[in-house]
Design a protein around this motif. Structure first.
Motif, PDB file in Angstrom:
ATOM      1  N   LYS A  51       0.840  -1.205   0.000  1.00 23.41           N
ATOM      2  CA  LYS A  51       0.000   0.000   0.000  1.00 23.41           C
ATOM      3  C   LYS A  51       0.872   1.251   0.000  1.00 23.41           C
ATOM      4  N   ILE A  52       0.335   2.291  -0.602  1.00 16.22           N
ATOM      5  CA  ILE A  52       0.997   3.599  -0.670  1.00 16.22           C
ATOM      6  C   ILE A  52      -0.020   4.657  -0.262  1.00 16.22           C
ATOM      7  N   VAL A  73       4.122  17.232   8.601  1.00 18.85           N
ATOM      8  CA  VAL A  73       2.961  16.382   8.311  1.00 18.85           C
ATOM      9  C   VAL A  73       3.400  14.957   7.989  1.00 18.85           C
ATOM     10  N   ASN A  74       4.364  14.828   7.076  1.00 20.92           N
ATOM     11  CA  ASN A  74       4.800  13.504   6.635  1.00 20.92           C
ATOM     12  C   ASN A  74       5.349  12.675   7.784  1.00 20.92           C
ATOM     13  N   LYS A  75       6.225  13.265   8.577  1.00 22.96           N
ATOM     14  CA  LYS A  75       6.869  12.485   9.634  1.00 22.96           C
ATOM     15  C   LYS A  75       5.930  12.178  10.796  1.00 22.96           C
ATOM     16  N   LYS A  76       4.960  13.058  11.061  1.00 23.19           N
ATOM     17  CA  LYS A  76       3.957  12.742  12.082  1.00 23.19           C
ATOM     18  C   LYS A  76       3.125  11.536  11.658  1.00 23.19           C
ATOM     19  N   ILE A  77       2.750  11.496  10.370  1.00 27.04           N
ATOM     20  CA  ILE A  77       1.984  10.360   9.855  1.00 27.04           C
ATOM     21  C   ILE A  77       2.803   9.076   9.974  1.00 27.04           C
ATOM     22  N   VAL A  78       4.077   9.148   9.572  1.00 20.89           N
ATOM     23  CA  VAL A  78       4.947   7.973   9.639  1.00 20.89           C
ATOM     24  C   VAL A  78       5.098   7.486  11.078  1.00 20.89           C
ATOM     25  N   ALA A  79       5.301   8.403  12.003  1.00 20.03           N
ATOM     26  CA  ALA A  79       5.464   8.026  13.413  1.00 20.03           C
ATOM     27  C   ALA A  79       4.204   7.362  13.952  1.00 20.03           C
ATOM     28  N   LYS A  80       3.035   7.899  13.577  1.00 19.03           N
ATOM     29  CA  LYS A  80       1.776   7.309  14.036  1.00 19.03           C
ATOM     30  C   LYS A  80       1.590   5.905  13.444  1.00 19.03           C
ATOM     31  N   LEU A  81       1.999   5.714  12.190  1.00 12.22           N
ATOM     32  CA  LEU A  81       1.887   4.392  11.573  1.00 12.22           C
ATOM     33  C   LEU A  81       2.842   3.392  12.228  1.00 12.22           C
ATOM     34  N   GLN A  82       4.035   3.859  12.580  1.00 10.80           N
ATOM     35  CA  GLN A  82       4.972   2.968  13.276  1.00 10.80           C
ATOM     36  C   GLN A  82       4.385   2.510  14.611  1.00 10.80           C
ATOM     37  N   GLN A 141       2.325  -0.481  14.298  1.00 12.40           N
ATOM     38  CA  GLN A 141       3.049  -1.628  13.730  1.00 12.40           C
ATOM     39  C   GLN A 141       2.949  -1.696  12.212  1.00 12.40           C
ATOM     40  N   CYS A 142       2.821  -0.536  11.596  1.00  7.47           N
ATOM     41  CA  CYS A 142       2.868  -0.442  10.134  1.00  7.47           C
ATOM     42  C   CYS A 142       4.221   0.161   9.777  1.00  7.47           C
ATOM     43  N   ASN A 143       5.080  -0.625   9.135  1.00 10.01           N
ATOM     44  CA  ASN A 143       6.456  -0.188   8.873  1.00 10.01           C
ATOM     45  C   ASN A 143       6.487   0.771   7.686  1.00 10.01           C
ATOM     46  N   ALA A 144       6.225   2.036   7.987  1.00 12.70           N
ATOM     47  CA  ALA A 144       6.105   3.062   6.951  1.00 12.70           C
ATOM     48  C   ALA A 144       7.415   3.806   6.749  1.00 12.70           C
ATOM     49  N   ILE A 145       7.574   4.339   5.542  1.00 13.03           N
ATOM     50  CA  ILE A 145       8.713   5.201   5.244  1.00 13.03           C
ATOM     51  C   ILE A 145       8.186   6.431   4.523  1.00 13.03           C
ATOM     52  N   GLY A 146       8.571   7.622   5.003  1.00 13.22           N
ATOM     53  CA  GLY A 146       8.076   8.872   4.452  1.00 13.22           C
ATOM     54  C   GLY A 146       9.005   9.417   3.373  1.00 13.22           C
ATOM     55  N   GLY A 202       8.968  -4.500   1.959  1.00 17.85           N
ATOM     56  CA  GLY A 202       7.933  -4.569   2.981  1.00 17.85           C
ATOM     57  C   GLY A 202       7.512  -3.238   3.575  1.00 17.85           C
ATOM     58  N   PHE A 203       8.004  -2.139   2.998  1.00 17.83           N
ATOM     59  CA  PHE A 203       7.621  -0.824   3.511  1.00 17.83           C
ATOM     60  C   PHE A 203       6.271  -0.386   2.960  1.00 17.83           C
ATOM     61  N   SER A 204       5.500   0.302   3.801  1.00 16.54           N
ATOM     62  CA  SER A 204       4.339   1.051   3.329  1.00 16.54           C
ATOM     63  C   SER A 204       4.823   2.472   3.079  1.00 16.54           C
ATOM     64  N   LEU A 205       4.550   3.000   1.891  1.00 16.01           N
ATOM     65  CA  LEU A 205       5.117   4.288   1.500  1.00 16.01           C
ATOM     66  C   LEU A 205       4.148   5.424   1.803  1.00 16.01           C
ATOM     67  N   VAL A 206       4.702   6.528   2.312  1.00 16.99           N
ATOM     68  CA  VAL A 206       3.909   7.721   2.608  1.00 16.99           C
ATOM     69  C   VAL A 206       4.538   8.883   1.846  1.00 16.99           C
ATOM     70  N   LEU A 207       3.837   9.361   0.814  1.00 16.37           N
ATOM     71  CA  LEU A 207       4.388  10.380  -0.071  1.00 16.37           C
ATOM     72  C   LEU A 207       3.795  11.758   0.211  1.00 16.37           C
ATOM     73  N   ALA A 208       4.671  12.734   0.419  1.00 18.56           N
ATOM     74  CA  ALA A 208       4.257  14.130   0.556  1.00 18.56           C
ATOM     75  C   ALA A 208       4.032  14.727  -0.833  1.00 18.56           C
ATOM     76  N   PRO A 209       3.218  15.780  -0.954  1.00 20.71           N
ATOM     77  CA  PRO A 209       2.917  16.366  -2.267  1.00 20.71           C
ATOM     78  C   PRO A 209       4.019  17.309  -2.763  1.00 20.71           C
ATOM     79  N   LEU A 210       5.228  16.773  -2.852  1.00 21.93           N
ATOM     80  CA  LEU A 210       6.391  17.544  -3.293  1.00 21.93           C
ATOM     81  C   LEU A 210       7.147  16.750  -4.347  1.00 21.93           C
TER      82      LEU A 210
END
Length: 266
Positions: free
Chosen positions: A34-35, A80-89, A92-97, A143-151
């Motif tokens: 998922k992304i 915004v991006n890193k707060k979302i990533v931290a909340k996903l971690q 137990q969702c291994n996200a990368i921003g 195995g990462f879930s990706l979190v993309l900022a609008p940049l």
């Protein structure tokens, strides 16, 4: 092919801590690849006001001058991006921003001045054919879930502010060669409403034939038409399905029994 969910959330979700918390809990619970592509919300405007950076708009679109591109890079790509990533971690969702500059994922060109002389500043138009699909694939396979900022970036060292809907569509099209992609646009409505005044009038399925009939009968309000047009453009380019629905209904909308509006080619 393996399924991939590409999910875009708008500022209305990001601006509400409770709604965002519920949404991220649901996103974390989605199995498989998922992304998440997020907008910026009103946070950049609020922090800009605190820093004395005036927000300027033309026809609802932000003018991204030199001070503003620094602001949105800091807020969208950082806060915004890193707060979302931290909340996903924490879920137990291994996200990368990421931004579009990371791993050269999303090259873009600076939008030219319009015929009317409007200069949107440091706004980027995605170069769809140059998207680094292989970079995304490496991260997804790891195995990462990706979190993309609008940049995005111009390849010459300049970050560019880019519409999150556009990024979501471009990424979905690029990855549709490798996955069965369902692109989900989450917003504050239950879907495409047949009656704009009735929240429970979401149309469950729209094909091209149904879309033409709905337009002929003037049953769709103007604001939703660009979203549907973008959805069909993505489908024509290889995306299997596009869904427009309420952020709260995310978990149901990754199943076959969707509750929003599922858009398919036929």
């Amino acid at each position: 092919m393996e399924q991939l969910f590409i999910i875009k959330i708008g500022g209305n979700v990001i601006d509400d801590k409770k709604n965002l918390s519920v949404f991220l809990k649901n996103f974390a619970a989605i199995p498989g690849k998922k992304i998440l592509i997020h907008g910026g919300g009103k946070i950049a405007t609020k922090i800009g006001d605190q820093l004395g950076i005036e927000s300027k708009y033309i026809e609802g679109r932000r003018i991204t001058d030199e001070a503003t591109i620094d602001l949105v890079t800091m807020v969208y790509g950082g806060l915004v991006n890193k707060k979302i990533v931290a909340k996903l971690q924490a879920l137990q969702c291994n996200a990368i921003g990421l931004t579009g500059a990371d791993a050269n994922i999303i090259p873009a060109t600076k939008r030219p001045v319009t015929k009317e002389g409007v200069d949107f500043g440091f706004v980027g138009d995605v170069e769809s054919l140059k998207l680094k699909v292989e970079s995304l694939e490496v991260l997804l396979k790891a195995g990462f879930s990706l979190v993309l900022a609008p940049l995005t970036h111009d390849g010459k060292g300049q970050i560019l502010n880019t519409n999150a809907d556009t990024i979501a569509s471009a990424i979905a099209v690029a990855l549709s060669k490798l996955y069965d992609v369902r692109l989900i646009y989450c917003f504050e409505k239950k879907g495409v409403l047949e009656n704009v005044n009735d929240e429970n009038s979401a149309i469950p399925l729209i094909t091209k034939e149904i879309y033409q009939q709905l337009k002929k009968e003037n049953k769709l309000f103007d604001g939703i038409l660009p979203k549907i047009d973008n959805a069909f453009a993505a489908i024509d380019s290889g995306v299997k399905e596009v869904l427009i629905g309420h952020a709260e209904d995310l978990l149901q909308n990754v199943t076959q029994e969707t509750t929003g509006t599922l858009i398919k080619g036929s």
